[in-house]
Each structure stands twice: as C-alpha cells, then as structure tokens.
Design an enzyme around this catalytic site. Sequence first.
Site, PDB file in Angstrom:
ATOM      1  CG  HIS A  24      15.835 -45.966  35.167  1.00 39.88           C
ATOM      2  ND1 HIS A  24      16.457 -44.742  35.064  1.00 39.88           N
ATOM      3  CD2 HIS A  24      15.156 -45.930  36.340  1.00 39.88           C
ATOM      4  CE1 HIS A  24      16.182 -44.003  36.123  1.00 39.88           C
ATOM      5  NE2 HIS A  24      15.400 -44.709  36.921  1.00 39.88           N
ATOM      6  CB  CYS A  35      16.808 -42.431  30.940  1.00 36.93           C
ATOM      7  SG  CYS A  35      18.581 -42.498  30.754  1.00 36.93           S
ATOM      8  CD  GLU A  36      19.786 -35.591  32.465  1.00 43.54           C
ATOM      9  OE1 GLU A  36      18.857 -34.778  32.386  1.00 43.54           O
ATOM     10  OE2 GLU A  36      20.819 -35.396  33.130  1.00 43.54           O
ATOM     11  CG  HIS A  37      22.401 -40.444  31.529  1.00 43.17           C
ATOM     12  ND1 HIS A  37      22.109 -40.883  32.801  1.00 43.17           N
ATOM     13  CD2 HIS A  37      22.923 -39.208  31.669  1.00 43.17           C
ATOM     14  CE1 HIS A  37      22.456 -39.955  33.671  1.00 43.17           C
ATOM     15  NE2 HIS A  37      22.953 -38.937  33.018  1.00 43.17           N
ATOM     16  CG  HIS A  38      20.743 -44.751  27.936  1.00 45.76           C
ATOM     17  ND1 HIS A  38      20.949 -44.649  29.299  1.00 45.76           N
ATOM     18  CD2 HIS A  38      21.817 -45.402  27.439  1.00 45.76           C
ATOM     19  CE1 HIS A  38      22.091 -45.216  29.615  1.00 45.76           C
ATOM     20  NE2 HIS A  38      22.652 -45.681  28.500  1.00 45.76           N
ATOM     21  CD  GLN A  50      13.970 -43.198  40.143  1.00 44.16           C
ATOM     22  OE1 GLN A  50      14.124 -43.966  39.200  1.00 44.16           O
ATOM     23  NE2 GLN A  50      13.613 -43.616  41.354  1.00 44.16           N
ATOM     24  CB  CYS A  98      18.643 -47.008  29.731  1.00 45.27           C
ATOM     25  SG  CYS A  98      18.600 -46.309  31.383  1.00 45.27           S
TER      26      CYS A  98
END
Length: 225
Positions: free
Chosen positions: A182, A113-116, A154, A184
């Site tokens: 995910h 996940c590119e956010h976390h 995703q 996260c």
Amino acid sequence: MKLEKNIGDFESLGDDHIGTSASTPLREDAFKLSQDEKIDIIKQDVRHIMETLGLDLTDDSLNGTPLRVAKMFVKEVFGGLDPKRKPTASTFENKYKYGEMLVEKNITMYSTCEHHLLPIVGKAHVAYISNGTVVGLSKMNRIVDYFAKRPQVQERLTIQIVKELQQVLNTEDVACIIDAKHLCVNSRGIRDVDCSTVTSEFGGKFKEKEIKREFLDYIKLETTF
Ligand SMILES: [Zn+2]
C-alpha cells in the site's frame, strides 16, 4: 463461508442494490450519470484541486492533466465500479473430471486504497475445487482485476473475489490470498517501504487444515520458463 444472499445479487444485478459490508459502498444514484458526464465533472474537480494548490493550468505541461486524470479515474483505475465492465460468467462443464485443486497464482493486481486514493500493488492467488463446473483460467485474472479497479480496502477486495467465484462456480470451495504493498504506508505516513499486507479468505473445504496447507504450498512453487 456463509454467502450473504443479497451480496451476490448486487454483484450480478449491478445497479442500485447497496448496503452490505462486503459490497463497495455506493450511492443510490451511482449509475445515473453517463461515463462521459462523470469525466466532465471530475475534470473540473481535478482542475480545482490543482488551482487551489497554486498550479498554473495554462502551462502546457499541466493543461491536459485534469481531463487525463478524469478519464483515467472513470475508465481505468475505478473502471470496476461500472457493472457493465464485470467479466461475463461463462463456465464449462468439468468434462475431464479433474477433481483436484486448481490454483491461479501470482495474478498481478493494481488497486487503489479508498482511504488515501493511493495505489495498492501486489499479487493475488486464487484457488478452487470444481463442483462440476470449471471456468476459463484468465477469467480469474479478470475477476481480480474487475474488483481491484475500485477504491478498495484489501480485506473487502479479497472477499469480493471469493464471493464472485463462489457464485460463478456454484461452490463454496474457493480461496484467495492477496499480498500487496500500500503506497499510503510505503511512501508516506510511516513510510515503511518493505512492509506488505497479506489477506486471505478461505471458503468451504479451504477452511480444512490440509487443503489450506496444499494451497499455500502451491503458491510457494517457483515458476520458471
Ligand atoms: Zn491508505
């Protein structure tokens, strides 16, 4: 699905062509540093994070972590940022004239996940209807893995897989469904361990209700050996 012209160009050319929403947002200088130079810089960064957290990096157990993590980032979990790692697009003529849908299901997928920067783990199901060109079965697994090995969302991953196969197979008739957990969401924040995320992209004939239904029915088939 309409192919946005320069997306395919970026993925095939690899370097320096950036800036569409379905593409991974990369810096202009993304490929200026060698892999070894990146590992060296990231090693210092990881060390800095750990030391900031108060960890004693002279401890034998922690001493090797910065280099280990840096290598893992550059060569493994984010290895799909390197255009040289893209699977070669070897295709074959559809000599046996198989004209039905081909489904490669339950492709195990590990992404991030590119956010976390936490893992996304799940299954991808990919299908196409040949337009005269076929591709080796494991190629679909490799394409999924290549795009998964990036910081991802995703939705983008699903689209990137479909666009790549559309280009390789020279047809719009490609579809992909991903069902993934995910971490996260599962292990922190809302901590819903049972929740998974489903995304889909249906190109060409797969937008038709019956074709879509057929694809979904194949995915449900239980495979036992
Ligand atoms: Zn996340």
